[in-house]
Design a protein around this motif. Structure first.
Motif, short mmCIF file in Angstrom:
data_model
loop_
_atom_site.label_atom_id
_atom_site.label_comp_id
_atom_site.label_asym_id
_atom_site.label_seq_id
_atom_site.Cartn_x
_atom_site.Cartn_y
_atom_site.Cartn_z
N GLN A 255 0.84 -1.20 0.00
CA GLN A 255 0.00 0.00 0.00
C GLN A 255 0.87 1.25 0.00
OE1 GLN A 255 -2.11 0.74 3.82
NE2 GLN A 255 -1.06 2.68 3.45
N ARG A 256 1.90 1.24 0.83
CA ARG A 256 2.76 2.43 0.92
C ARG A 256 3.63 2.60 -0.33
NH1 ARG A 256 2.97 5.55 5.05
NH2 ARG A 256 5.13 6.15 4.72
N TYR A 260 2.75 7.29 -4.51
CA TYR A 260 2.98 8.29 -5.56
C TYR A 260 2.69 7.78 -6.97
CZ TYR A 260 5.15 10.59 -1.63
OH TYR A 260 5.37 11.16 -0.40
N GLN A 263 1.72 10.57 -9.36
CA GLN A 263 2.82 11.47 -9.70
C GLN A 263 3.87 10.77 -10.57
OE1 GLN A 263 1.39 11.43 -6.70
NE2 GLN A 263 1.68 13.36 -5.61
N GLU B 235 -1.56 5.39 11.46
CA GLU B 235 -0.43 6.27 11.23
C GLU B 235 0.37 5.96 9.96
OE1 GLU B 235 1.11 8.03 15.04
OE2 GLU B 235 2.38 6.30 14.65
N ASN B 236 0.26 4.71 9.49
CA ASN B 236 1.04 4.36 8.30
C ASN B 236 0.24 4.43 7.01
OD1 ASN B 236 3.17 4.08 9.99
ND2 ASN B 236 3.19 1.83 9.99
N ARG B 237 -0.95 5.04 7.10
CA ARG B 237 -1.73 5.21 5.88
C ARG B 237 -1.04 6.18 4.95
NH1 ARG B 237 -5.93 2.52 7.49
NH2 ARG B 237 -6.87 3.04 9.48
N ASN B 238 -1.35 6.04 3.67
CA ASN B 238 -0.77 6.96 2.68
C ASN B 238 -1.34 8.35 2.93
OD1 ASN B 238 0.33 4.62 1.76
ND2 ASN B 238 -0.77 4.59 -0.20
N VAL B 240 0.07 10.23 5.52
CA VAL B 240 0.55 10.63 6.85
C VAL B 240 2.06 10.82 6.76
CG1 VAL B 240 0.70 10.06 9.30
CG2 VAL B 240 -1.25 9.24 7.93
N TYR B 241 2.50 12.01 7.10
CA TYR B 241 3.93 12.32 7.04
C TYR B 241 4.46 12.70 8.42
CZ TYR B 241 3.74 13.08 1.91
OH TYR B 241 3.61 12.94 0.56
N SER B 242 5.74 12.43 8.63
CA SER B 242 6.44 13.13 9.70
C SER B 242 6.76 14.51 9.15
CB SER B 242 7.74 12.41 10.07
OG SER B 242 8.71 12.59 9.04
N PRO B 264 8.37 13.59 -5.69
CA PRO B 264 6.96 13.94 -5.49
C PRO B 264 6.62 14.19 -4.02
CG PRO B 264 7.16 11.57 -5.69
CD PRO B 264 8.56 12.12 -5.74
N VAL B 265 5.52 14.86 -3.79
CA VAL B 265 4.95 14.97 -2.45
C VAL B 265 3.45 15.10 -2.66
CG1 VAL B 265 5.08 17.50 -2.28
CG2 VAL B 265 5.15 16.12 -0.19
N LEU B 266 2.67 14.59 -1.72
CA LEU B 266 1.22 14.71 -1.87
C LEU B 266 0.79 16.15 -1.62
CD1 LEU B 266 0.00 11.48 -0.02
CD2 LEU B 266 0.27 11.83 -2.49
N HIS B 267 -0.16 16.61 -2.39
CA HIS B 267 -0.75 17.92 -2.17
C HIS B 267 -2.11 17.71 -1.53
CE1 HIS B 267 1.83 20.66 -4.76
NE2 HIS B 267 2.34 19.45 -4.93
N GLU B 335 -6.88 2.95 2.52
CA GLU B 335 -5.50 3.10 2.05
C GLU B 335 -5.02 4.52 2.29
OE1 GLU B 335 -4.49 1.01 -1.40
OE2 GLU B 335 -3.01 2.46 -2.09
#
Lengths: 286, 447
Positions: A255-256, A260, A263, B235-238, B240-242, B264-267, B335
């Motif tokens: 899943q992880r 992206y 992207q 916490e490990n869902r897509n 979630v960031y530190s 990339p980074v999520l917006h 997810e």
């Protein structure tokens, strides 16, 4: 100050599969089985982790499939070209010990990670069995090299075009039924590692998998590569990349790995378009 | 000096504060009383001769002011921007009793920016001693120690694991607070003292422990890079960031400019940032600049936030919604993230930090509708290198145990910055590095 890392050898092994030797002394001089490096092609590049597949002098070998933007761009480099950054070796080395009989299983491009582990296991006095599998004969890499290292080598292809028809997991299952195997390493795509390690679970055989989540720094600073192992969150870059297969939450890993996907597609399309335009002159540019 | 309007600055990553003009700087410097016993200097962790540099500014002698600053601090353009002056030099300024203190930070920044434009002058470097010093990490502590030791004539090598120097200055603090070129210019000045920088070198991995300990002195400045997660479900869902990851992707890798840059980074459209420190403010304001509606979720009250007041008000001006006295308990979604479940907190007795300790109010659970969550609740000491060094004493939280001069349990190994003190400010890291550099210089001279 720019320190560049030179490509010493660039070989196309199969459709979209490449073997590169890169001069990176600080990585080569310290690399151990199970470790990886992170490279960044240029100022605008992303940092991608690749398993260290072999070492010769000051150069390291990586084997990769050109599927994303960065790996496709890497594949355009020729011997003599440079990579802006190579960092490593990263991650904890494999737990090498004298176990008795060990099995090292590689799937697809994951085979890249098997020779160093097999070699170190062999040196530690183990009887080493190699199992390497790929979708088809033309995608099978490092067969000769693994044959030279391992005491026994089994080859499988999904389509039967080389070796046994089927999966590496099938061979592993058969071997486990026939004799005692003390320790197993499995390296390949997440789904392959999930299925293959499922085979060893009923036998209670210690099984390591080498996880390949998305990373940024690779030094434990960002937590992008967090994986759940035995119910605890671990960072694959510093706590791994190798973990006890039977404790790994593969569903979460997969899943992880998809975070992206959108992207990555944009990046790739943009790159393909760019290559197309630039390619009209006939030359590739690195 | 004026802040650019919030409505303008949320569209870019340019600096909020435009800095002083020469006339403004002189006028501000003239306010200084030139106290005989200056309290401001006592408030400065790196002991800058503040009255002297401010006096030089008042005289229009900017070059002289720069010289005075750099005698004690090689990173003045950085410190002028990110130091919490209100609790340090400016907090101690006697003018502050009746009116506003001299704006020492703004003056420091002005002088450093002036010098960067006019051409930097390097402090003197002693003749080579033949001693070799390894510095691990090129953040504020590493750079400061490197400069201090190099000026004494020792040959310094900095090992940096990333592809850029600067540590948290580069990967952590966003450019609207600390522009990249400012950081780079000051790092270049440290390197110009003869310091060697080896990027892509992770000490303990790319450099063996034996090799490292083979130097005549070693300074460990590996920072508090280890992100802390809350440990709540989901916490490990897509999505979630530190804060470290989110900020690194944007600041170091320029993911905000994707696909022009490859990372990339999520917006997120609606983003929850958890925490109340400077890093939480930075994360919230970066997300805001990337177009998100941002909720800052903090378990105590706004006045309890550890962030600098100016950062809190900048965040507020930029439209960050503060959700205080609220603690997240679960991240919702399959997810991907679809919401953040929180509980309201009541503030009870004061705890050991002197702040009221928050307790959840039963039955007050509610959901904030967000598609991304950034956790900015703190960082721990980076364990990688320090756990590999045999005989190096560490504290309960994994920090390296040091004395007042940065000495560790190994005679020629010193440590400073966050790896020794736990997460703190840039200037505190620099202060501890300065003391350690002085101790290393004394040790190396004595041998």
């Amino acid at each position: 100050m720019k320190r560049l890392y030179r490509v010493e050898l660039a070989i196309k092994l199969a459709d979209r599969v490449y073997e590169y030797w890169i001069r990176a002394p600080q990585v080569a001089q310290h690399a151990r089985a199970g470790q990886f490096l992170i490279l960044r092609l240029h100022e605008r590049g992303e940092r991608i982790p690749l398993t260290i597949s072999a070492v010769r002098g000051d150069a390291v070998r990586v084997i990769f499939m050109a599927v994303g933007k960065t790996t496709q761009e890497l594949a355009t480099l020729r011997a003599g070209d440079s990579i802006m950054d190579v960092a490593g070796p990263l991650g904890r080395p494999s737990e090498i010990a004298r176990y008795g009989t060990c099995c090292v299983v590689g799937g697809g491009v994951g085979i890249a990670g098997t020779p160093l582990i097999a070699e170190e296991l062999k040196r530690a006095g183990n009887h080493v069995i190699g199992i390497i599998g790929a979708r088809s004969a033309d995608l099978l890499v490092l067969e000769d090299e693994m044959r030279g290292i391992c005491d026994e080598l089994y080859v499988t292809t999904d389509d039967g075009s080389r070796g046994a028809h089927g999966f590496a997991a099938d061979v592993l299952k058969r071997l486990l039924g026939e004799r005692v195997i003390d320790c197993v390493w499995i390296i390949g795509p997440a789904i392959m590692m999930k299925i293959t390690s499922g085979v060893t679970a009923p036998y209670g055989v210690k099984t390591y998998v080498s996880l390949n989540p998305i990373m940024v720094d690779g030094t434990g600073m960002c937590g992008s590569c967090r994986v759940t192992v035995g119910g605890e969150t671990k960072f694959a870059c510093v706590d791994g990349p190798e973990f006890d297969a039977h404790q790994v939450d593969f569903v979460e890993l997969m899943q992880r790995q998809r975070i992206y996907t959108g992207q990555e597609k944009i990046s790739l399309e943009r790159y393909a378009e760019h290559q197309c335009r630039c390619g009209e002159g006939g030359g590739s540019h690195g | 000096m004026a802040d650019r309007p919030a409505s303008v600055r949320i569209n870019d990553f340019e600096e909020v504060d435009t800095g002083l003009t020469p006339d403004e700087a002189i006028a501000e410097a003239e306010r200084c009383l030139q106290c005989k016993k200056p309290l401001c200097v006592k408030g400065c962790p790196v002991c800058i001769d503040i009255p002297a540099f401010v006096h030089a500014v008042a005289e229009g002698d900017f070059r002289g002011a720069a010289r005075t600053l750099k005698e004690q601090n090689m990173l003045p353009a950085i410190c002028g921007r990110v130091c919490p002056q209100e609790t340090q030099c400016e907090g101690a300024c006697v003018l502050g009793i009746k009116e506003t203190p001299v704006r020492i930070g703004a003056l420091e920044r002005f002088v450093a920016d002036w010098e960067r434009q006019e051409g930097a002058e390097l402090p003197e470097v002693a003749r080579p001693t033949g001693k070799r010093v390894a510095v691990v990490g090129s953040g504020p502590a590493g750079l400061t120690a490197a400069a201090g030791v190099a000026r004494a004539g020792h040959a310094v090598t900095i090992f940096e694991s990333l592809h850029e120097a600067g540590g948290v200055l580069t990967y952590g603090i966003p450019s609207f607070r600390l522009p990249e070129d400012v950081v780079r210019a000051e790092i270049d000045q440290v390197l110009a003292l003869g310091v060697r920088l080896k990027k892509n070198h992770l000490a303990g991995r790319s450099v063996s422990i034996d090799e490292l300990l083979g130097y005549d002195a070693v300074f460990l400045a590996t920072g508090a890079g280890l992100p802390v997660f809350m440990g709540i479900p989901g916490e490990n869902r897509n999505g979630v960031y530190s804060a470290n990851e989110f900020l690194t992707r944007v600041n170091l890798m320029h993911a905000d400019a994707f696909p022009g840059f490859d990372t990339p980074v999520l917006h997120g459209a609606r983003v929850a940032v958890i925490g109340g420190g400077n890093v939480a403010m930075d994360s919230a304001r970066v997300a805001r600049r990337m177009g998100a509606k941002v909720f800052l979720v903090y378990r105590r009250r706004e006045e309890d936030m550890p962030a600098r007041k100016v950062e809190v008000s900048h965040a507020r001006e930029e439209g960050i919604e503060f959700v205080t006295c609220t603690n997240p308990i679960r991240i919702l979604g399959e997810e991907c993230v679809i919401g953040l479940e929180c509980v309201e907190m009541s503030l009870c007795d004061l705890d050991e930090s002197g702040r009221p300790s928050p307790e959840p109010i039963p039955g007050s659970e509610f959901i904030i509708d967000v598609d991304m969550v950034i956790q900015a609740i703190g960082t721990g000491p980076n364990p990688l290198l320090v756990s590999l060094i045999p005989g190096l004493e560490r504290g309960r939280r994994g920090n390296v145990v040091v004395d007042d001069n940065g000495r560790t349990s190994i005679p020629h190994v010193y440590a400073g910055g966050d790896i020794a003190t736990g997460a703190a400010t840039v200037i505190e890291a620099m202060g501890s590095a300065k003391r350690a550099a002085a101790a290393m210089n004394a040790m190396l001279k004595g041998e």
